[in-house]
Design an enzyme around this catalytic site. Structure first.
Site, short mmCIF file in Angstrom:
data_model
loop_
_atom_site.label_atom_id
_atom_site.label_comp_id
_atom_site.label_asym_id
_atom_site.label_seq_id
_atom_site.Cartn_x
_atom_site.Cartn_y
_atom_site.Cartn_z
N TRP B 359 0.83 -1.21 0.00
CA TRP B 359 0.00 0.00 0.00
C TRP B 359 0.86 1.26 0.00
O TRP B 359 0.38 2.35 -0.23
CB TRP B 359 -1.01 -0.02 1.16
CG TRP B 359 -0.42 0.22 2.53
CD1 TRP B 359 0.47 -0.56 3.17
CD2 TRP B 359 -0.71 1.31 3.43
NE1 TRP B 359 0.77 -0.04 4.41
CE2 TRP B 359 0.06 1.10 4.60
CE3 TRP B 359 -1.53 2.44 3.36
CZ2 TRP B 359 0.03 1.98 5.69
CZ3 TRP B 359 -1.56 3.29 4.46
CH2 TRP B 359 -0.79 3.07 5.60
N ASP B 360 2.15 1.07 0.25
CA ASP B 360 3.11 2.18 0.16
C ASP B 360 2.93 2.97 -1.14
O ASP B 360 3.03 4.20 -1.16
CB ASP B 360 4.55 1.63 0.14
CG ASP B 360 4.89 0.78 1.34
OD1 ASP B 360 3.97 0.22 1.96
OD2 ASP B 360 6.09 0.65 1.65
N GLU B 490 1.33 -1.50 12.90
CA GLU B 490 1.40 -2.97 12.98
C GLU B 490 1.84 -3.46 14.35
O GLU B 490 1.99 -4.67 14.54
CB GLU B 490 2.33 -3.51 11.88
CG GLU B 490 1.72 -3.37 10.49
CD GLU B 490 2.70 -3.67 9.36
OE1 GLU B 490 3.88 -3.30 9.51
OE2 GLU B 490 2.29 -4.27 8.36
N LYS B 602 3.91 2.06 16.04
CA LYS B 602 5.02 1.86 15.10
C LYS B 602 5.07 2.98 14.08
O LYS B 602 6.12 3.48 13.73
CB LYS B 602 4.83 0.52 14.39
CG LYS B 602 5.94 0.15 13.42
CD LYS B 602 5.57 -1.15 12.71
CE LYS B 602 6.62 -1.57 11.70
NZ LYS B 602 6.10 -2.61 10.78
N GLN B 603 3.91 3.33 13.54
CA GLN B 603 3.85 4.36 12.51
C GLN B 603 2.46 4.99 12.56
O GLN B 603 1.54 4.41 13.10
CB GLN B 603 4.11 3.78 11.14
CG GLN B 603 3.00 2.87 10.62
CD GLN B 603 3.34 2.27 9.25
OE1 GLN B 603 3.93 1.22 9.16
NE2 GLN B 603 2.93 2.95 8.20
#
Lengths: 768, 768
Positions: B359-360, B490, B602-603
């Site tokens: 999906w990046d 994640e 995480k992000q």
């Protein structure tokens, strides 16, 4: 029911047809074991059809390298794998130089295989027409001695029936074996020595990495028309194999036979350097006793087991066969002689579930062993975990816990974790609760409190410390919560506040504190030793209490039930009975995410708590929870139906209890899950025993007294079982009219029957 | 910062020392690619030290067999693996018969490696003393042509400097290569043909299972003192390899060189049977142009890319080098020529993250390609997913979804799922939202609505159907919920009601319904075609609306923020700043369960939603959420700092924005995560670009207008970037005093600067 080729019989497992498609299933069902070793019912002679070879030695394993998609910190680098060990059953047979191979025979008839559970042996007979046209009759008998548990014996008899023939027996040992589940065509054994003497042969092998040294050995003798022939074999050895070869002429109708004594000796019991000597002593003894005496001893030893462990059922031969199969397999797997061994979910019948020990032992197996054997056996099972306490602390350490907290492994062979799925390995932590429950259960049943000061309390403290650290305070709930767990229902992963886990955690802490007080009062020396060891002080205890007192339990006001976990009611709640049958079993039809977000329960979860802590809840509580959760349970674990059977019986729902009983007792014989090829479900067999004794018999321990509430399924005329309660053997015989209690020994015993005290005098049946 | 051996330089990546411990890192950093193929900076000559060989062809993959602990229904049986392809760079060099091998040389000095980003080539030079004592000087230049994208060229020059010497060049092709990540020592390629002609050589190979046919080829020529030598090589072929050998005498100080033209042709672009012919045509052309012309063409082509894509930063050479490295790598990975290709997280620099598309692409890369290239390129990236729509439907079908619902794979090469962890593969479903967001983003930026009726709407309908089925009604909440998901963060798995996922799902449905209406109004023919294809009707739409309208969003009244998921506030909330540094990065220090139950992010997750849907929320909303979530974010994903940088800039927190910018722009050059050996983080490089353009420059599209709110970090004197907005090239130059806008072309453009309209006339800089 998926297969019904097993003939109903009260004492034996019998098949009467040779079907190449069933060979693997039968290899599982006809497995034999003696607690120290065991093997699938592979044929002695060459067989080129589909087969799953397996011969296993208790405690011998290989550390397989963990392979996962994305490495998670904390995974064990290696995990214990059940190892297929060198083959000692092999006897290749040639008739006029044509190999006997049932897969290639022109014709196979009168095939019969019998696992005689009463006497503990496996027999096979058939008539075969070989590709060269020669017809022979074959009879073989094999058993693993439970008296001399390093020894197995085989008698293999061939009779030419169409003509005279030359029969060659090539008994062999083969060290070049592999595992079916090996990732690569890797070997796990290295052969160190192959040795043949006059009549004996040995292979010494070691497992790679773990370096278990195992001696595999054999000796053979030839009989002609039942009489020993003095025949010297040709001997052939190569790198991994040694074989003897005997060639003899048999007249039409004349039986020629080979007797093979063989087995394993390991460096768990002998010095590495003495393995051949140890093996030769086993053979010496075997030779002296001879096949017939060994077989008689086997029969007698099994008679002694059955004397105590048998459950009779009259009026339902399949149910009778089922329960005996379960009792037989449990005894084949574990006899309680060796504290280093345990009860693997597949016992000695397959490779699956690498590692031998799951929480199954504590949650399901201990009651069976406790009631049907000397109480030392259950104590050995508890000690197994005590002996692994340091490793359980290391395991918790890897996950970031400190201060001597312990997390017992999900799966283990030697105390180290053997499983590599984060949602199980790291999160199915309720297993820690089962360790403590087993101690509680043992003390409750046996009255042997001494285990707690001697060993149990250290385990309980380490586990209480784990729970104390694993819970965290939720400001939002103003309670202690336990986040990110997998409960007994493995169809939920990484949930918050699994009721069963939270309840068990709270109970573990509270029970531990109680026991500390009790040990302090009555066992001062042990108390001081343990306090010194653990550095436990009042301030730590009070922070434990804070967690236990403040534990959060998800609850639904609307339904009046505890919720399996936070958010359970956000699911679509549709009973299993409304689920399209084509969607079942859901673990074969649905993707994992769909299973996880569904309301379906793999095995008792909240109800497991209601089973363990039955006395904490009213019958009405149980009814509410059973009525809420049972309809959502798919029973796709072998461990599930027994708990539901017991609870249905307790609620007086005997039809349902019987239905669950059938599912558990003939799970493998009827191959409900279409997977018996992989091996039998050993640990759940103890659940079958519980279904009868605790379910139908309603046996409990209440205030140090045995209590019964006997019921009987309509389908049965009667049933009976025995329990060893604190060295008092009580036999319970139930029919639809009455229940009879018979006590062995000299002292009377007061029991409760349907809540009323009944005094049972020795050797004087009492009817209630 | 973990390494700093890369010399600061505005246009080049330079190392000036030969360190065997850094060879693998440099192989990643000095990688070259041309969008169609790419390779790690492995040496041409033999190298016996630690090295990670890699040469990759866009679109060529191998289906690796899934290996997991316990199989989960729905896992793909195979997944795409990035394949190391036959080696064509190889030139073994011998001096007086001694092989040149930097690992075994007595001395290596003046070593210098330069990745010239301005002109698109890799150069290397050094002086070495061979084990035989001969000293030589070596210079090599290598590039992959972006003009002729099947071609690479190498010039390798050797000058004996201690004495006269015989120099042998053995250029070769080698088809017997393996992957570093191969589980077994398995080969993924079969060599079909090895062919040598007078001056050319070919290997035709095919990949196992996928059967990609690839022609690898070479042609070489020898130069002495810069002049072509007419020298015929000795030719050697074997099963998987072909080599030429040229031996020539060089005087002390006399340069001898080999030029090698080589590369890949594949059956993605040619007939299987024509590969050798196609290769020979590439070589023909190369020979005609010659090395110098090819290199000039390369320089010109890169100049054209830079003309549009460059970002200048003055006053901070490391920041300048960082952003250029990112822009360069993105262009090396994907140039937008081939609709079948995409942007792998490691590009052509390593094997990790098998499969090319995450999906990046949709979430991070599209804005970069949209603004720095013709809008057709972004449209190609969208079409890539359109072309995989049927496979996305199959994928959803495997997970039990019906009615043409689609779930795009988490990782893919050809539309099939390539990942095998249930919590990702089955549950990280928010990726579906990014597919729709990219369409929305494309239309918003380019104004090209036509993509929606032509392709986009079908994708959106299939995705809306997925969300509609994936949500379920919670009676308890009286809302629609989405259970069991993994969000962008994640470090949470299998959570309920991830706000980002729920918000995206609702938005996808609503946007789809809007677009259906718009297409209905303006593109009747397409509308009818799509309705015919999808059988969509009003009743289905209204049930979509019910789900979208009734979607549940976890919210905290106390904190005034949306919660990342249900139960988030049950965690212990401790800011990252209070976390012991020794515990970081937590993914290397903590077990997975600990990470999962921690509050650490995480992000960007909720903040990712605030990035995508920035215009749905007020600045005050953003501030509240940023202040709540940023302190809990550990940024252990390469995709994390850029979003936070953009949002910090939007909140006027330039110090923080700059800090995040540094982390993203020099992630690989400075090897923050100690893993650059494995390859570069290509997709996050687009985030670096966004940090400057959308973060510091504050670029947005508002009501069809470009809008800017320029700011500049204190550390910089100025920066500039260009954007292609609907075929209008606008250059933005920011300094601490002013911002200048320059427009190319003929028509004026009205933009917003800090909310105020500014008209920019062509070729007339406007200052704001």
């Amino acid at each position: 029911m998926n297969q019904d080729y097993i003939k109903p019989d009260a004492w034996s497992i019998i098949e009467e047809e040779f079907d190449t498609g069933r060979v693997k299933s039968s290899e599982s069902l006809f497995s034999i074991g003696n607690g120290a070793m065991g093997q699938r019912a592979n044929f002695e002679e060459q067989y080129s059809g589909p087969s799953f070879q397996g011969s296993y030695i208790g405690g011998v394993f290989y550390p397989d390298k963990t392979k996962v998609g994305w490495w998670k910190n904390g995974y064990p680098e290696y995990f214990a794998k059940v190892l297929n060990a060198p083959n000692w059953i092999g006897i290749n047979v040639f008739v006029n130089d044509e190999p006997l191979d049932l897969f290639t025979c022109e014709k196979v008839q009168s095939f019969r295989r019998e696992l005689n559970m009463k006497e503990g042996y496996l027999a096979r007979s058939f008539e075969a027409t070989l590709p060269n046209g020669v017809e022979i009759e074959v009879k073989s008998v094999r058993f693993l001695s439970i008296v001399d548990d390093e020894l197995g014996a085989i008698k293999f008899e061939v009779t030419p029936i169409s003509s005279d023939a030359t029969v060659r027996f090539d008994p062999y040992l083969d060290g070049s074996i592999t595992n079916t589940d090996a990732n690569w065509e890797e070997r796990f054994w290295e052969t160190l020595e192959v040795k043949a003497e006059e009549k004996r042969a040995y292979i010494v092998s070691k497992t790679l990495k773990t370096e278990f040294h195992v001696g595999t050995y054999m000796q053979s003798e030839i009989l002609k028309s039942g009489k020993k022939e003095d025949l010297s074999p040709e001997v052939k050895t190569d790198e991994d194999r040694v074989s003897f070869s005997y060639s003899l002429d048999a007249k039409k109708g004349e039986a020629v036979a080979i007797v093979k004594y063989a087995g394993y000796v390991t460096d768990m019991n002998h010095k590495k350097s003495d393995l051949i000597q140890a093996a030769s002593m086993v053979l010496e003894k075997a030779e002296k006793k001879g096949f017939d005496q060994l077989k008689t001893e086997q029969k007698d030893a099994w008679a002694a087991i059955w004397e105590m462990a048998d459950i009779t059922i009259s009026g339902d031969v399949k149910a009778q066969q089922g329960i005996r199969f379960n009792i037989f397999q449990l005894n084949q797997t574990y006899l309680g002689k060796d504290e280093r061994l345990n009860i693997g979910p597949k016992g000695f019948t397959g490779e699956k579930y690498g590692g031998s020990t799951y929480w199954d032992t504590e949650a399901y197996c201990i009651p069976f062993y406790m009631a049907t054997k000397d109480q030392k056996v259950a104590r050995k099972l508890l000690s197994y975990r005590y002996n692994h306490l340091e490793k359980a602390k290391e395991n918790a350490g890897k996950l970031g816990f400190s201060n001597g907290a312990a997390l017992y492994p999900m799966v283990t062979m030697n105390g180290e974790e053997s499983h590599n799925e984060w949602e199980i390995t790291f999160e199915e932590i309720h297993r820690n609760g089962a360790m403590v429950f087993a101690i509680y259960n043992y003390v409750r049943f046996t009255g042997d409190f001494s285990y707690i000061p001697e060993k149990g309390l250290e385990v309980m403290i380490a586990i209480a410390r784990f729970w104390h650290q694993r819970a965290n305070f939720s400001k939002a709930k103003n309670k202690y919560v336990i986040l990110g767990v997998t409960g007994p229902n493995e169809y939920e992963n990484n949930v918050n506040n699994n009721w069963y886990t939270n309840y068990t955690a709270k109970w573990c802490i509270e029970y531990c504190i109680q026991m500390i007080d009790k040990v302090k009062d009555a066992y001062e020396e042990d108390y001081l030793r343990i306090m010194g060891l653990t550095n436990l002080n009042e301030s730590e205890l009070s922070s434990w209490r804070e967690v236990a007192d403040g534990m959060y339990f998800p609850y639904s006001e609307e339904h009046g039930v505890f919720l399996q976990q936070d958010g359970f009611l956000d699911k679509e709640i549709i009973p299993v009975s409304d689920l399209d049958k084509k969607q079942r079993p859901i673990n074969q039809k649905w993707s994992w995410d769909r299973i996880l977000r569904s309301c379906y329960i793999k095995q008792a979860d909240v109800l497991q708590g209601f089973y363990f802590f039955a006395d904490h809840f009213s019958k009405d509580d149980l009814k509410k929870h059973f009525d809420f959760y049972e309809p959502l349970t798919v029973h796709e674990s072998s461990l599930s139906p027994c708990v539901h059977s017991i609870q249905a019986a307790l609620l007086g729902r005997m039809e349902q209890a019987y239905e669950f009983y059938l599912r558990t007792s003939r799970l493998d014989l009827d191959d409900y899950n279409k997977e018996v090829e992989e091996g039998c479900h050993i640990t759940s067999m103890a659940g079958t025993w519980m279904s009868i004794v605790e379910g139908f018999g309603g046996m409990r321990v209440e205030d140090d007294q045995l209590s019964f509430k006997p019921q009987i399924p309509d389908q049965w005329k009667g049933y009976s079982f025995k329990v060893n309660f604190r060295d008092r053997i009580l036999k319970v015989t139930v029919s639809s009219e009455k229940t009879e209690f018979t006590l062995e020994g000299n002292d009377p015993l007061e029991i409760l029957v349907n809540g009323k005290p009944v005094e049972v005098k020795p050797n004087t049946p009492v009817t209630a």
